[in-house]
Design a protein around this motif. Sequence first.
Motif, PDB file in Angstrom:
ATOM      1  N   PHE A 154       0.982  -1.314  -0.177  1.00 28.90           N
ATOM      2  CA  PHE A 154       0.009  -0.304   0.085  1.00 28.90           C
ATOM      3  C   PHE A 154       1.069   1.169  -0.158  1.00 28.90           C
ATOM      4  O   PHE A 154       0.757   2.034   0.749  1.00 28.90           O
ATOM      5  N   LEU A 155       1.815   1.422  -0.904  1.00 24.23           N
ATOM      6  CA  LEU A 155       2.852   2.597  -0.964  1.00 24.23           C
ATOM      7  C   LEU A 155       3.537   2.907   0.399  1.00 24.23           C
ATOM      8  O   LEU A 155       3.999   3.751   0.600  1.00 24.23           O
ATOM      9  N   ARG A 156       3.562   1.770   1.204  1.00 22.13           N
ATOM     10  CA  ARG A 156       4.343   2.127   2.397  1.00 22.13           C
ATOM     11  C   ARG A 156       5.387   0.883   2.388  1.00 22.13           C
ATOM     12  O   ARG A 156       5.191  -0.217   2.189  1.00 22.13           O
ATOM     13  N   SER A 157       6.720   1.256   2.826  1.00 20.57           N
ATOM     14  CA  SER A 157       7.790   0.098   2.696  1.00 20.57           C
ATOM     15  C   SER A 157       7.654  -0.408   3.850  1.00 20.57           C
ATOM     16  O   SER A 157       7.502  -0.204   4.757  1.00 20.57           O
ATOM     17  N   VAL A 158       7.773  -1.827   3.597  1.00 20.75           N
ATOM     18  CA  VAL A 158       8.116  -2.947   4.835  1.00 20.75           C
ATOM     19  C   VAL A 158       9.315  -3.122   5.152  1.00 20.75           C
ATOM     20  O   VAL A 158       9.728  -3.262   6.129  1.00 20.75           O
ATOM     21  N   THR A 159      10.117  -3.235   4.008  1.00 20.29           N
ATOM     22  CA  THR A 159      11.600  -3.417   4.171  1.00 20.29           C
ATOM     23  C   THR A 159      12.294  -3.282   2.878  1.00 20.29           C
ATOM     24  O   THR A 159      11.900  -3.145   1.743  1.00 20.29           O
ATOM     25  N   ARG A 160      13.509  -2.442   3.062  1.00 24.65           N
ATOM     26  CA  ARG A 160      14.378  -2.061   2.066  1.00 24.65           C
ATOM     27  C   ARG A 160      15.478  -3.081   1.464  1.00 24.65           C
ATOM     28  O   ARG A 160      16.125  -2.744   0.425  1.00 24.65           O
ATOM     29  N   ALA A 161      15.601  -3.957   2.343  1.00 24.26           N
ATOM     30  CA  ALA A 161      16.806  -4.965   2.046  1.00 24.26           C
ATOM     31  C   ALA A 161      16.060  -6.511   2.496  1.00 24.26           C
ATOM     32  O   ALA A 161      16.772  -7.172   3.149  1.00 24.26           O
ATOM     33  N   GLY A 162      14.823  -6.643   1.868  1.00 25.05           N
ATOM     34  CA  GLY A 162      14.165  -8.052   2.304  1.00 25.05           C
ATOM     35  C   GLY A 162      14.508  -9.036   1.309  1.00 25.05           C
ATOM     36  O   GLY A 162      15.751  -9.036   0.596  1.00 25.05           O
ATOM     37  N   GLN A 163      14.157 -10.243   1.535  1.00 24.76           N
ATOM     38  CA  GLN A 163      14.171 -11.415   0.764  1.00 24.76           C
ATOM     39  C   GLN A 163      13.028 -12.177   0.321  1.00 24.76           C
ATOM     40  O   GLN A 163      12.184 -12.190   0.859  1.00 24.76           O
ATOM     41  N   VAL A 164      13.000 -12.545  -0.910  1.00 21.52           N
ATOM     42  CA  VAL A 164      11.903 -13.356  -1.594  1.00 21.52           C
ATOM     43  C   VAL A 164      12.640 -14.667  -2.015  1.00 21.52           C
ATOM     44  O   VAL A 164      13.353 -14.764  -2.653  1.00 21.52           O
ATOM     45  N   SER A 165      11.765 -15.646  -1.382  1.00 22.15           N
ATOM     46  CA  SER A 165      12.201 -17.097  -1.634  1.00 22.15           C
ATOM     47  C   SER A 165      11.041 -18.004  -2.070  1.00 22.15           C
ATOM     48  O   SER A 165       9.990 -17.866  -1.421  1.00 22.15           O
ATOM     49  N   ILE A 166      11.155 -18.729  -3.005  1.00 25.64           N
ATOM     50  CA  ILE A 166      10.219 -19.747  -3.277  1.00 25.64           C
ATOM     51  C   ILE A 166      11.013 -21.186  -2.902  1.00 25.64           C
ATOM     52  O   ILE A 166      11.793 -21.661  -3.786  1.00 25.64           O
ATOM     53  N   LYS A 167      10.428 -21.801  -2.076  1.00 23.58           N
ATOM     54  CA  LYS A 167      10.948 -23.353  -1.963  1.00 23.58           C
ATOM     55  C   LYS A 167       9.965 -24.102  -1.240  1.00 23.58           C
ATOM     56  O   LYS A 167       8.970 -23.777  -0.567  1.00 23.58           O
ATOM     57  N   ASP A 168      10.045 -25.390  -2.025  1.00 22.16           N
ATOM     58  CA  ASP A 168       9.126 -26.517  -1.566  1.00 22.16           C
ATOM     59  C   ASP A 168       7.664 -25.778  -1.809  1.00 22.16           C
ATOM     60  O   ASP A 168       6.593 -26.218  -1.119  1.00 22.16           O
ATOM     61  N   GLY A 169       7.448 -25.272  -2.879  1.00 19.84           N
ATOM     62  CA  GLY A 169       6.118 -24.739  -3.440  1.00 19.84           C
ATOM     63  C   GLY A 169       5.506 -23.833  -2.542  1.00 19.84           C
ATOM     64  O   GLY A 169       4.258 -23.659  -2.631  1.00 19.84           O
ATOM     65  N   ARG A 170       6.423 -23.186  -1.851  1.00 24.41           N
ATOM     66  CA  ARG A 170       5.738 -21.986  -0.889  1.00 24.41           C
ATOM     67  C   ARG A 170       6.615 -20.651  -1.135  1.00 24.41           C
ATOM     68  O   ARG A 170       7.855 -20.598  -1.320  1.00 24.41           O
ATOM     69  N   LEU A 171       5.739 -19.640  -1.431  1.00 21.96           N
ATOM     70  CA  LEU A 171       6.492 -18.216  -1.467  1.00 21.96           C
ATOM     71  C   LEU A 171       6.799 -17.569  -0.056  1.00 21.96           C
ATOM     72  O   LEU A 171       5.910 -17.722   0.724  1.00 21.96           O
ATOM     73  N   LEU A 207       8.068 -13.968   1.907  1.00 20.58           N
ATOM     74  CA  LEU A 207       8.592 -12.461   1.778  1.00 20.58           C
ATOM     75  C   LEU A 207       9.186 -12.600   3.361  1.00 20.58           C
ATOM     76  O   LEU A 207       8.462 -12.504   4.147  1.00 20.58           O
ATOM     77  N   LEU A 208      10.422 -11.944   3.535  1.00 18.88           N
ATOM     78  CA  LEU A 208      11.214 -11.911   4.717  1.00 18.88           C
ATOM     79  C   LEU A 208      11.769 -10.539   4.757  1.00 18.88           C
ATOM     80  O   LEU A 208      12.355 -10.090   3.756  1.00 18.88           O
ATOM     81  N   THR A 209      11.964 -10.226   6.083  1.00 21.95           N
ATOM     82  CA  THR A 209      12.750  -8.896   6.289  1.00 21.95           C
ATOM     83  C   THR A 209      14.119  -9.005   6.031  1.00 21.95           C
ATOM     84  O   THR A 209      14.593 -10.233   5.858  1.00 21.95           O
ATOM     85  N   SER A 210      14.935  -8.036   6.142  1.00 22.07           N
ATOM     86  CA  SER A 210      16.305  -8.275   6.303  1.00 22.07           C
ATOM     87  C   SER A 210      16.973  -8.913   7.201  1.00 22.07           C
ATOM     88  O   SER A 210      18.030  -9.524   7.345  1.00 22.07           O
ATOM     89  N   TYR A 211      16.229  -9.243   8.467  1.00 20.30           N
ATOM     90  CA  TYR A 211      16.651  -9.887   9.590  1.00 20.30           C
ATOM     91  C   TYR A 211      16.200 -11.393   9.829  1.00 20.30           C
ATOM     92  O   TYR A 211      16.364 -12.101  10.497  1.00 20.30           O
TER      93      TYR A 211
END
Length: 108
Positions: free
Chosen positions: A16-33, A35-39
């Motif tokens: 919604f035009l609001r930053s959740v994280t600027r250095a996150g991670q996107v991963s698709i593993k074992d059929g699951r997406l 979205l993770l923070t930088s931590y």
Amino acid sequence: MADTEFNARGVRIERFLRSVTRAGQVSIKDGRLQLLTSYGREIDSAPVQSVRASKPWFVDGDQAMATVNGTRYRLTLGQPDAAKPAGSGTVSRFLDAVRSARGHAHKG
């Protein structure tokens, strides 16, 4: 299938035009997406079959849209500091990984 089908770090994730994280991670593993923070904290996750992903026609090549559990996220997958623009290739790999994890054949 224990291998990661897609993994990108340094991803800007917005909701919604609001930053959740600027250095996150996107991963698709074992059929699951995921979205993770930088931590490494989970922002959202869902089975790939329920995720909608696309490339908006109105933005630069380094962004993708993903709807996870009914929430729309804008993912900026390119690294602005990189010597060469790797964004559009990363977006294509992300969209291909979503398609293949859902069991759809890549079309043209």
